[in-house]
Design a protein around this motif. Sequence first.
Motif, short mmCIF file in Angstrom:
data_model
loop_
_atom_site.label_atom_id
_atom_site.label_comp_id
_atom_site.label_asym_id
_atom_site.label_seq_id
_atom_site.Cartn_x
_atom_site.Cartn_y
_atom_site.Cartn_z
N ALA A 81 0.96 -1.18 0.31
CA ALA A 81 -0.16 0.29 -0.10
C ALA A 81 0.96 1.25 -0.15
O ALA A 81 2.38 1.09 0.13
CB ALA A 81 -1.32 -0.52 1.08
N ALA A 84 0.54 3.90 5.69
CA ALA A 84 -0.16 3.92 7.01
C ALA A 84 0.33 4.92 7.39
O ALA A 84 1.25 5.14 8.05
CB ALA A 84 -0.14 2.73 7.19
N LEU A 90 -4.68 2.45 6.90
CA LEU A 90 -4.50 2.15 4.94
C LEU A 90 -4.39 4.14 5.53
O LEU A 90 -5.54 4.65 5.56
CB LEU A 90 -4.48 2.04 4.29
N ALA A 148 2.97 -1.20 4.21
CA ALA A 148 3.58 -0.05 3.92
C ALA A 148 4.24 0.12 3.52
O ALA A 148 5.21 -0.81 4.22
CB ALA A 148 2.21 0.80 5.20
#
Length: 149
Positions: A81, A84, A90, A148
């Motif tokens: 992702a 975060a 997130l 993340a």
Amino acid sequence: MKLILTADVPNLGAPGDIVEVKDGYGRNYLLPRSLAVAATRGAEKQVAAIKRSQQARQIRDLGHAKEVAGQLGGLTVTVRAKAAGDSGRLFGSVTAADVVEAVRAAGGPPLDRRAVEVPGQIKTVGTHAVTVRLHPEVTAELDIAVEAS
């Protein structure tokens, strides 16, 4: 109202099927979401094109679906992702397209993003379960690890 489905609609049909639905359902739900097009004189050409594109990315048969499910079962899929917060939440969420891209990056089989069912929204770092519909009789559970970057 006679329509040609352009996408898989649960309890109605598959892409390329010609269906008869009530006017309101077709006009207010199927047509605005591009799930169907009006059946016209050129409908046979539309149906043929839809069927060809569907066959190009479709799982061939039940045996092939089970083979792909086995491949998915042995994969370790990690979705990176963008960012975060300190609590692991997130900024944004993980989508089906992100999962398909991560499966491809992990060396898995090519999947259609519409076959991936993400339960709710994945908005936290950690391990999450995702369902992949490979065939009407075969579904695969896939665990993805969200990290993340």
